[in-house]
Scaffold this active site. Structure first.
Site, PDB file in Angstrom:
ATOM      1  N   ASN A 113      -1.993  -2.632  13.364  1.00 40.34           N
ATOM      2  CA  ASN A 113      -3.450  -2.477  13.337  1.00 40.34           C
ATOM      3  C   ASN A 113      -3.908  -1.227  14.086  1.00 40.34           C
ATOM      4  O   ASN A 113      -4.753  -0.471  13.599  1.00 40.34           O
ATOM      5  CB  ASN A 113      -4.125  -3.724  13.909  1.00 40.34           C
ATOM      6  CG  ASN A 113      -3.851  -4.954  13.055  1.00 40.34           C
ATOM      7  OD1 ASN A 113      -3.313  -4.831  11.953  1.00 40.34           O
ATOM      8  ND2 ASN A 113      -4.192  -6.129  13.558  1.00 40.34           N
TER       9      ASN A 113
ATOM     10  N   GLU B 246     -19.819  22.237 -14.580  1.00 35.59           N
ATOM     11  CA  GLU B 246     -20.163  20.891 -15.062  1.00 35.59           C
ATOM     12  C   GLU B 246     -19.359  19.821 -14.329  1.00 35.59           C
ATOM     13  O   GLU B 246     -19.871  18.759 -13.974  1.00 35.59           O
ATOM     14  CB  GLU B 246     -19.897  20.791 -16.563  1.00 35.59           C
ATOM     15  CG  GLU B 246     -20.803  21.687 -17.393  1.00 35.59           C
ATOM     16  CD  GLU B 246     -20.282  21.810 -18.820  1.00 35.59           C
ATOM     17  OE1 GLU B 246     -20.649  20.966 -19.637  1.00 35.59           O
ATOM     18  OE2 GLU B 246     -19.500  22.740 -19.099  1.00 35.59           O
TER      19      GLU B 246
ATOM     20  N   THR C  32     -40.805  25.647  -9.618  1.00 31.59           N
ATOM     21  CA  THR C  32     -41.044  24.262  -9.209  1.00 31.59           C
ATOM     22  C   THR C  32     -41.203  23.511 -10.531  1.00 31.59           C
ATOM     23  O   THR C  32     -41.728  24.075 -11.500  1.00 31.59           O
ATOM     24  CB  THR C  32     -42.316  24.102  -8.344  1.00 31.59           C
ATOM     25  OG1 THR C  32     -43.437  24.589  -9.093  1.00 31.59           O
ATOM     26  CG2 THR C  32     -42.218  24.894  -7.043  1.00 31.59           C
ATOM     27  N   HIS C  33     -40.739  22.291 -10.569  1.00 34.38           N
ATOM     28  CA  HIS C  33     -40.735  21.510 -11.821  1.00 34.38           C
ATOM     29  C   HIS C  33     -39.962  22.249 -12.922  1.00 34.38           C
ATOM     30  O   HIS C  33     -40.208  22.011 -14.113  1.00 34.38           O
ATOM     31  CB  HIS C  33     -42.157  21.221 -12.324  1.00 34.38           C
ATOM     32  CG  HIS C  33     -43.088  20.744 -11.257  1.00 34.38           C
ATOM     33  ND1 HIS C  33     -43.316  19.413 -11.009  1.00 34.38           N
ATOM     34  CD2 HIS C  33     -43.831  21.435 -10.360  1.00 34.38           C
ATOM     35  CE1 HIS C  33     -44.176  19.295 -10.006  1.00 34.38           C
ATOM     36  NE2 HIS C  33     -44.492  20.511  -9.584  1.00 34.38           N
TER      37      HIS C  33
ATOM     38  N   GLN D 266      -7.326  -2.302   4.195  1.00 35.11           N
ATOM     39  CA  GLN D 266      -6.312  -1.474   3.532  1.00 35.11           C
ATOM     40  C   GLN D 266      -6.917  -0.732   2.340  1.00 35.11           C
ATOM     41  O   GLN D 266      -6.390   0.284   1.899  1.00 35.11           O
ATOM     42  CB  GLN D 266      -5.150  -2.371   3.071  1.00 35.11           C
ATOM     43  CG  GLN D 266      -4.025  -1.638   2.382  1.00 35.11           C
ATOM     44  CD  GLN D 266      -2.789  -2.521   2.249  1.00 35.11           C
ATOM     45  OE1 GLN D 266      -2.073  -2.744   3.207  1.00 35.11           O
ATOM     46  NE2 GLN D 266      -2.559  -3.047   1.044  1.00 35.11           N
TER      47      GLN D 266
ATOM     48  N   ASN E  56     -18.010  28.240 -22.009  1.00 33.52           N
ATOM     49  CA  ASN E  56     -18.546  27.039 -21.383  1.00 33.52           C
ATOM     50  C   ASN E  56     -18.316  27.033 -19.872  1.00 33.52           C
ATOM     51  O   ASN E  56     -17.235  27.403 -19.415  1.00 33.52           O
ATOM     52  CB  ASN E  56     -17.909  25.795 -22.005  1.00 33.52           C
ATOM     53  CG  ASN E  56     -18.292  25.630 -23.460  1.00 33.52           C
ATOM     54  OD1 ASN E  56     -19.404  26.003 -23.846  1.00 33.52           O
ATOM     55  ND2 ASN E  56     -17.385  25.114 -24.262  1.00 33.52           N
TER      56      ASN E  56
ATOM     57  N   LYS F  23     -18.574  30.445 -27.997  1.00 31.40           N
ATOM     58  CA  LYS F  23     -18.847  29.679 -26.780  1.00 31.40           C
ATOM     59  C   LYS F  23     -18.112  30.184 -25.541  1.00 31.40           C
ATOM     60  O   LYS F  23     -16.964  30.588 -25.608  1.00 31.40           O
ATOM     61  CB  LYS F  23     -18.446  28.199 -26.991  1.00 31.40           C
ATOM     62  CG  LYS F  23     -19.337  27.455 -27.944  1.00 31.40           C
ATOM     63  CD  LYS F  23     -20.764  27.252 -27.432  1.00 31.40           C
ATOM     64  CE  LYS F  23     -20.867  26.136 -26.435  1.00 31.40           C
ATOM     65  NZ  LYS F  23     -20.899  24.801 -26.984  1.00 31.40           N
TER      66      LYS F  23
ATOM     67  N   TYR G  30      -9.313  -6.923  12.773  1.00 29.07           N
ATOM     68  CA  TYR G  30      -8.733  -6.424  11.537  1.00 29.07           C
ATOM     69  C   TYR G  30      -8.724  -7.494  10.445  1.00 29.07           C
ATOM     70  O   TYR G  30      -8.462  -8.666  10.715  1.00 29.07           O
ATOM     71  CB  TYR G  30      -7.292  -5.944  11.803  1.00 29.07           C
ATOM     72  CG  TYR G  30      -6.577  -5.474  10.552  1.00 29.07           C
ATOM     73  CD1 TYR G  30      -6.721  -4.160  10.108  1.00 29.07           C
ATOM     74  CD2 TYR G  30      -5.780  -6.345   9.792  1.00 29.07           C
ATOM     75  CE1 TYR G  30      -6.094  -3.723   8.948  1.00 29.07           C
ATOM     76  CE2 TYR G  30      -5.143  -5.906   8.635  1.00 29.07           C
ATOM     77  CZ  TYR G  30      -5.306  -4.607   8.220  1.00 29.07           C
ATOM     78  OH  TYR G  30      -4.686  -4.179   7.082  1.00 29.07           O
TER      79      TYR G  30
ATOM     80  N   SER H 156       0.828  -1.211   0.000  1.00 29.17           N
ATOM     81  CA  SER H 156       0.000   0.000   0.000  1.00 29.17           C
ATOM     82  C   SER H 156       0.862   1.260   0.000  1.00 29.17           C
ATOM     83  O   SER H 156       0.332   2.364   0.021  1.00 29.17           O
ATOM     84  CB  SER H 156      -0.931   0.001   1.216  1.00 29.17           C
ATOM     85  OG  SER H 156      -0.193  -0.178   2.408  1.00 29.17           O
TER      86      SER H 156
ATOM     87  N   SER I 236     -14.403  27.311 -26.853  1.00 32.94           N
ATOM     88  CA  SER I 236     -14.433  26.136 -27.717  1.00 32.94           C
ATOM     89  C   SER I 236     -13.427  26.348 -28.835  1.00 32.94           C
ATOM     90  O   SER I 236     -13.248  27.464 -29.321  1.00 32.94           O
ATOM     91  CB  SER I 236     -15.840  25.971 -28.297  1.00 32.94           C
ATOM     92  OG  SER I 236     -15.781  25.221 -29.490  1.00 32.94           O
TER      93      SER I 236
HETATM   94  N1  ARG Z   1      -1.142  -1.358   5.414  1.00 34.62           N
HETATM   95  C1  ARG Z   1      -2.050  -1.938   6.349  1.00 34.62           C
HETATM   96  C2  ARG Z   1      -3.423  -1.259   6.184  1.00 34.62           C
HETATM   97  O1  ARG Z   1      -3.472  -0.251   5.606  1.00 34.62           O
HETATM   98  C3  ARG Z   1      -1.546  -1.734   7.747  1.00 34.62           C
HETATM   99  C4  ARG Z   1      -2.060  -2.736   8.733  1.00 34.62           C
HETATM  100  C5  ARG Z   1      -1.471  -4.064   8.481  1.00 34.62           C
HETATM  101  N2  ARG Z   1      -1.883  -4.997   9.458  1.00 34.62           N
HETATM  102  C6  ARG Z   1      -1.755  -6.289   9.308  1.00 34.62           C
HETATM  103  N3  ARG Z   1      -2.187  -7.057  10.244  1.00 34.62           N
HETATM  104  N4  ARG Z   1      -1.228  -6.816   8.225  1.00 34.62           N
HETATM  105  O2  ARG Z   1      -4.411  -1.758   6.641  1.00 34.62           O
END
Ligand code: ARG
Length: 466
Positions: free
Chosen positions: A118, A298, A163-164, A330, A293, A291, A325, A31, A285
């Site tokens: 965790n 949007e 309205t509408h 993640q 825009n 134009k 957990y 991650s 444009s």
């Molecule tokens: N990168 C993990 C997450 O975002 C951190 C926690 C990892 N914990 C574990 N028991 N592998 O959740």
């Protein structure tokens, strides 16, 4: 530590492993590509934890000092763009700790005493989302101020209320702007509420069950600006309701932004010409020179899709997870990061557009005066002055509208004779209520569109926002 961990097991947890992960395992597991955004919170959490461990006599003061200095070192490396983020180390938590070890050596290994990734990640992420609540609150306040400037200027400008999307009754521009001020104020209070509820500290819950070390969770909670430690370790590491509340508040806010954006798109069209966006907030444009825009409007209108998508995604991640957990969690971060970035951008763009908006008063008033917008005023007059039951007054007014329509004119253009032919009780004074300015001025009920009411509400909000 190497980047390709093909043969090397992870130094953080690889004690019972003889081989490193498959490259694809590493890719799906890591991650660090996104959670490096949590570096400041991670280091802040680790500093609070190390200081508490030393204060409790769990690690030595010298080790705590080495850890603190080392973490500050890591922080400046990251901020200088000189930090070697490594995929093999999975996430920001292990990247920081491994680098700490390279810098300070042995004491780094003591930092993770009485802690788990965790509770670490739950803490870091809460700190990050808490900051985003503050940013959303600030962004909404700036936007409310921009809408209030419009409301104050246009407290007496008459426009059609719909309205509408059919002309209904005249309202004032100020009243219309204040409607959004109310919505944004509720959005703001949702972020304030969510922030207050999430402001409890998971740190010290450890992996899931708490710890046998004599930690001081009050101290770490206070050091990190939390109101108190979370009272249940399983809950602390395994819920992400705080992120969902943020996303829910963001989704509702994005929906409001999207509605205002839609109005700006309609109002700036050649058919309406109620407003003109400034050059700074328009695009041209490449083929049609005429134009202008409203791209930003949007895009704000469209961005609700991403924010709501993130909300649905995180609900879906969480809904079937047993305590405590699971790695599924993640997947919380990218969604929230994207939703928060999107929301802050949309808030800033809307504030900028409103601040620069030119309102075409003549077109607003012209549109308000057409489409029989004062028909209700006429019906109300018949009730008030001629004593008709409202249903009968409605019927008489409908007949007069049909008559005007057949003549191709508006209600005030009918003669008194025309009107009396439909109902004899009608007198000259009816013409006073057929003008749009009289119409809005008469709607003095609390929360109504009368300019005096609008000015009073503007003053109230100016005081709230200070
Ligand atoms: N990168 C993990 C997450 O975002 C951190 C926690 C990892 N914990 C574990 N028991 N592998 O959740």
């Amino acid at each position: 530590m190497t980047d390709s961990a093909e043969t090397q097991s992870n130094a953080m947890w690889g004690g019972r492993f003889s081989a490193g992960p498959d490259a694809i395992m590493e890719a799906i597991n890591a991650s660090i590509g996104f959670d490096q955004r949590l570096y400041a919170q991670d280091i802040q959490g680790s500093r609070a934890h190390a200081a508490m461990l030393a204060a409790q006599g769990i690690i030595s003061a010298a080790d705590a000092e080495a850890i603190r200095d080392g973490l500050l070192n890591v922080l400046s490396e990251i901020e200088a763009g000189a930090f070697p983020f490594r995929v093999a180390l999975e996430d920001i938590h292990m990247n920081v700790e491994a680098r700490l070890k390279e810098i300070i050596g042995e004491p780094a290994g003591r930092l993770h005493t009485a802690r788990s990734r965790n509770d670490q990640v739950a803490t870091d992420f809460r700190l990050w989302v808490r900051d985003q609540c503050d940013a959303a609150i600030k962004g909404l306040e700036a936007l409310m101020r921009a809408a209030l400037v419009q409301a104050e200027a246009g407290a007496g400008w008459v426009m059609p209320g719909f309205t509408h999307l059919q002309t209904a009754q005249p309202v004032t521009w100020g009243h219309h702007m204040l409607a959004y001020v109310e919505m944004f104020a509720r959005d703001r209070s949702r972020f304030i509420d969510a922030r207050a509820r999430m402001n409890e500290c998971p740190l010290g819950a450890a992996a899931l069950a708490g710890t046998s070390f004599p930690i001081d969770r009050q101290a770490t909670a206070a050091a990190l600006g939390f109101d108190r430690p979370m009272a249940n370790s399983l809950d602390a590491v395994s819920d992400r309701d705080f992120a969902l509340e943020f996303l829910a508040a963001a989704s509702i806010c994005a929906m409001h932004l999207s509605r205002l954006a839609e109005e700006l798109v309609i109002w700036s069209s050649a058919q309406f010409r109620f407003v003109a966006l400034s050059d700074r907030w328009s695009t041209g444009s490449s083929i049609m020179p005429q134009k202008r825009n409203p791209d930003a409007a949007e895009l704000i209108r469209a961005k609700i899709g991403r924010i709501l998508g993130a909300t649905v995604a995180l609900f879906t991640v969480m809904k079937g997870l047993p305590l405590a957990y699971s790695k599924d969690m993640q997947e919380d971060k990218e969604q929230v990061f994207d939703a928060a970035d999107t929301l802050m951008l949309a808030l800033a763009a809307m504030e900028g557009m409103l601040g620069d908006l030119t309102v075409n008063r003549a077109n607003l008033e012209g549109a308000a005066s057409s489409g029989f917008s004062t028909a209700t005023d006429l019906a109300d007059w018949l009730v008030r002055e001629a004593g008709l039951p409202f249903r009968d007054a409605h019927h008489v007014t409908g007949t007069l509208v049909a008559l005007a329509e057949s003549r191709g004119c508006d209600l005030p253009a009918l003669s008194l004779g025309d009107m009396q032919a439909v109902h004899p009780a009608i007198t000259e004074s009816v013409f006073e209520v057929l003008g749009v300015h009289n119409s809005v001025a008469s709607r003095r009920s609390y929360g109504g569109t009368a300019p005096d009411q609008v000015r009073a509400q503007v003053a109230r909000w100016q005081e709230v926002l200070g």
